[in-house]
Write a protein that holds these residues in place. Sequence first.
Motif, mmCIF file in Angstrom:
data_model
loop_
_atom_site.group_PDB
_atom_site.id
_atom_site.type_symbol
_atom_site.label_atom_id
_atom_site.label_comp_id
_atom_site.label_asym_id
_atom_site.label_seq_id
_atom_site.Cartn_x
_atom_site.Cartn_y
_atom_site.Cartn_z
ATOM 1 N N PHE A 1 38.515 40.080 41.619
ATOM 2 C CA PHE A 1 39.009 41.282 42.275
ATOM 3 C C PHE A 1 40.130 40.898 43.235
ATOM 4 O O PHE A 1 39.975 39.977 44.037
ATOM 5 C CB PHE A 1 37.866 41.964 43.030
ATOM 6 N N ILE A 2 41.276 41.613 43.136
ATOM 7 C CA ILE A 2 42.401 41.323 44.049
ATOM 8 C C ILE A 2 42.872 42.533 44.846
ATOM 9 O O ILE A 2 43.509 42.378 45.880
ATOM 10 C CB ILE A 2 43.610 40.697 43.319
ATOM 11 N N ASP A 3 42.591 43.745 44.363
ATOM 12 C CA ASP A 3 43.126 44.921 45.053
ATOM 13 C C ASP A 3 42.486 46.176 44.474
ATOM 14 O O ASP A 3 41.728 46.109 43.495
ATOM 15 C CB ASP A 3 44.647 44.995 44.862
ATOM 16 N N GLU A 4 42.818 47.298 45.067
ATOM 17 C CA GLU A 4 42.405 48.600 44.542
ATOM 18 C C GLU A 4 43.500 49.603 44.847
ATOM 19 O O GLU A 4 44.351 49.370 45.710
ATOM 20 C CB GLU A 4 41.067 49.045 45.144
ATOM 21 N N TYR A 5 43.493 50.699 44.119
ATOM 22 C CA TYR A 5 44.477 51.746 44.361
ATOM 23 C C TYR A 5 43.937 53.059 43.819
ATOM 24 O O TYR A 5 42.968 53.083 43.063
ATOM 25 C CB TYR A 5 45.833 51.391 43.723
ATOM 26 N N ILE A 6 44.586 54.133 44.210
ATOM 27 C CA ILE A 6 44.233 55.454 43.710
ATOM 28 C C ILE A 6 45.155 55.765 42.543
ATOM 29 O O ILE A 6 46.373 55.857 42.714
ATOM 30 C CB ILE A 6 44.363 56.542 44.810
ATOM 31 N N ARG A 7 44.571 55.883 41.358
ATOM 32 C CA ARG A 7 45.334 56.185 40.148
ATOM 33 C C ARG A 7 45.493 57.695 40.046
ATOM 34 O O ARG A 7 44.519 58.431 40.120
ATOM 35 C CB ARG A 7 44.606 55.628 38.927
#
Length: 172
Positions: free
Chosen positions: A149-155
Motif C-alpha cells: 500500500f502506498i496511497d489512496e484517493y477518491i476516484r
Amino acid sequence: MKIIETDRLILRKINQNDYKEMKSILQNKDLMLIGWGKTYSDDEVQRWINKIMEQYKKYGYSYYIAIEKNSNRVIGIMGIIPVNIKDTDYIEIAYILKQEYWGNGYATEGINACISYAFSTLNINKIIAQVNPENKSSIKVLEKIGMKFIDEYIRDYGDRKSLHLIYALTKK
C-alpha cells in the motif's frame, strides 16, 4: 497470438471477435460495480474494445483476454494499463475474473505473469494496482504477490465518488 502464457492461462490481445465475451463481463453488475463503478451499454462495450485496441497500437499493451488452457474458456480480462492518478502517470496491472473462476488462484497466477512481462519485456520499473477497499479478495491477491500500500484517493465516477487504495511493486 499469445502475449503471456502461464501453466493454466493464455492471455492474448482483445479483438472485435471478443465483443460477446467482453459484453458478458462489462455488463455484469456483480463484477463491474465494485471495481469500475458502472456497467457498460452495448455501445460502451464497443467503445471500450476500440480503446483497448488503440492502446495496443500506442503503448504495445493493455487489457488481455484470459483463457483457461484446459477448457479453452474465457475466464476474464487481465492486463497492463497506463493510468493517471492524482496528476501522476503510472502503469497499472488490473484484472476482472468471472465469478465461477474466483478462489482458484487464477488472479494471482495471471497478474504475476503480467508483472513479469511488464518488468522483463516492457522494461517497466514500477507497477501499481488500484482497488476499492471493500474488495478484500483483490487486496489479498495484491499483498500475496508482494505489492505494498502506498496511497489512496477518491476516484470520481461522475455520478458518485469512491475511495480507492493504491498498491505498488518496484522491479528488483
